[in-house]
Design an enzyme around this catalytic site. Structure first.
Site, PDB file in Angstrom:
ATOM      1  N   SER A  62      -5.237 -13.949   1.240  1.00 22.75           N
ATOM      2  CA  SER A  62      -6.202 -13.027   0.653  1.00 22.75           C
ATOM      3  C   SER A  62      -6.491 -13.446  -0.780  1.00 22.75           C
ATOM      4  CB  SER A  62      -5.654 -11.591   0.676  1.00 22.75           C
ATOM      5  OG  SER A  62      -6.554 -10.694   0.048  1.00 22.75           O
ATOM      6  N   ARG A  68     -13.818   8.469  -5.013  1.00 21.98           N
ATOM      7  CA  ARG A  68     -12.828   7.469  -5.415  1.00 21.98           C
ATOM      8  C   ARG A  68     -12.897   7.194  -6.916  1.00 21.98           C
ATOM      9  NH1 ARG A  68     -12.181   2.381  -1.628  1.00 21.98           N
ATOM     10  NH2 ARG A  68     -11.284   4.073  -0.396  1.00 21.98           N
ATOM     11  N   TYR A 117       0.839  -1.192   0.000  1.00 22.43           N
ATOM     12  CA  TYR A 117       0.000   0.000   0.000  1.00 22.43           C
ATOM     13  C   TYR A 117       0.878   1.248   0.000  1.00 22.43           C
ATOM     14  CZ  TYR A 117      -3.869  -3.124   1.379  1.00 22.43           C
ATOM     15  OH  TYR A 117      -4.810  -4.128   1.442  1.00 22.43           O
TER      16      TYR A 117
END
Length: 334
Positions: free
Chosen positions: A152, A228, A54
């Protein structure tokens, strides 16, 4: 705040997790990021999720600084490994032993902690033998750098193989972190049943479908400024699959249901994923502290069977359910 066990372990986590994908180190300033973390803590959130990739490691640094004054034992800190980091060289991605053992050290340094509660494989690495990956994770656990292991976006067969190897190595694979929302249900047919069988919980990301389920995007209308979907740093790519008039119209049709429950659309969306017993926690992100305070109100909300049925009826065939949508890149990204 309510707490739930993570998988078949004895670890409890807050049913709302604060995550900093697409925000810390990129979309929001550090001062605002710290205010969001403070709002999460004030709201009873104790579980925090990040990843080394990230903002190319910056998000871990921001989160570590925001949590520095907190009692470490009172927090559950999660991070992940797989996507490219640093200068993005040949071994700067994937789940090789080299990348895992080097990445955990970097993550701990940036987070300012001696260990993470959960270390997660951010995707499945088709280029590395799974035996090598799980052995490296086992060594990370034995070194005391992670307490538990998770993954994930692994499919059902990958979960079964990973869980079996973990068990042979004496470690616990206790979680999967998939995308899951009213609109994105690809885990329901295969991943959830396999996980239930294996003692694996879901920690779900994007419960409000990258903001679509807030209702702020209207059919036939321009994208809201600062949203976004209009962000060129990566947010727009995550949202565009939902920016169809049929989807946006169906979301607006959910508003009477939310109103009857005394909830915002976002709170209804989060409460919906938490109504699934296979979900241990829903990850929320925020660019403003008031978003945290609003969304955390979904904690503890109980939606009855009639309300859940009405949601399904309203959305009809809109939700994506194809289990093949759970996939990892065939080659390591660079």
């Amino acid at each position: 705040m309510d707490y739930r066990y993570l998988g078949n372990s004895g670890l409890k986590i807050s049913e709302i997790t604060y995550g900093n994908w697409l925000t810390h180190g990129s979309q929001v300033e550090n001062d605002t990021a710290r205010q969001c973390v403070a709002a999460a803590l004030e709201s009873g959130i104790t579980t925090f999720d990040t990843a080394d990739a990230y903002a190319n490691t910056a998000a871990e640094t921001v989160l570590g600084e925001a949590l520095a004054s907190e009692r470490r034992e009172s927090l559950e800190i999660f991070t992940k490994v797989y996507w490219p980091t640093g200068p993005k060289g040949a071994n700067d991605s994937g789940l090789s032993r080299k990348h895992i053992l080097e990445s955990i050290n970097g993550s701990l340094s940036r987070l300012g902690t001696d260990y993470v509660d959960l270390y997660q494989a951010h995707r499945y690495d088709h280029e590395t033998p799974l035996e090598e990956t799980m052995q490296a994770f086992a060594d990370v656990v034995r070194q005391g750098k992670a307490l538990y292991i998770g993954v994930s976006e692994w499919d059902a067969e990958q979960l079964r193989r990973g869980s079996a190897l973990a068990k042979d190595l004496g470690i616990s694979l206790i979680s999967n972190q998939p995308q899951y929302s009213m609109l994105w249900r690809v885990i329901e047919d295969e991943v959830v049943p396999a996980s239930r069988e294996l003692g694996i919980s879901q920690i779900v990301w994007s419960p409000v479908a990258q903001g679509i389920l807030t209702g702020k995007y209207l059919p036939g209308q321009p994208l809201p400024e600062g949203s976004r979907a209009s962000d060129e740093k990566g947010g727009a790519d995550a949202v565009k699959r939902f920016l169809r008039d049929d989807v946006l119209t169906a979301v607006q049709d959910l508003k009477p249901i939310a109103d009857e429950q005394g909830l915002t659309l976002a709170q209804l969306a989060i409460a919906w994923v938490l109504a699934n017993d296979d979900v241990a926690s829903a990850i929320i992100g925020a660019s403003r502290p008031e978003q945290v305070r609003d969304n955390v109100k979904a904690a503890g909300v109980k939606l009855d069977a009639d309300t859940l049925a009405r949601i399904d009826e309203t959305l009809g065939s809109i939700p994506e359910t194809d289990p093949r949508k759970t996939e990892s890149p065939e080659t390591r990204p660079s």
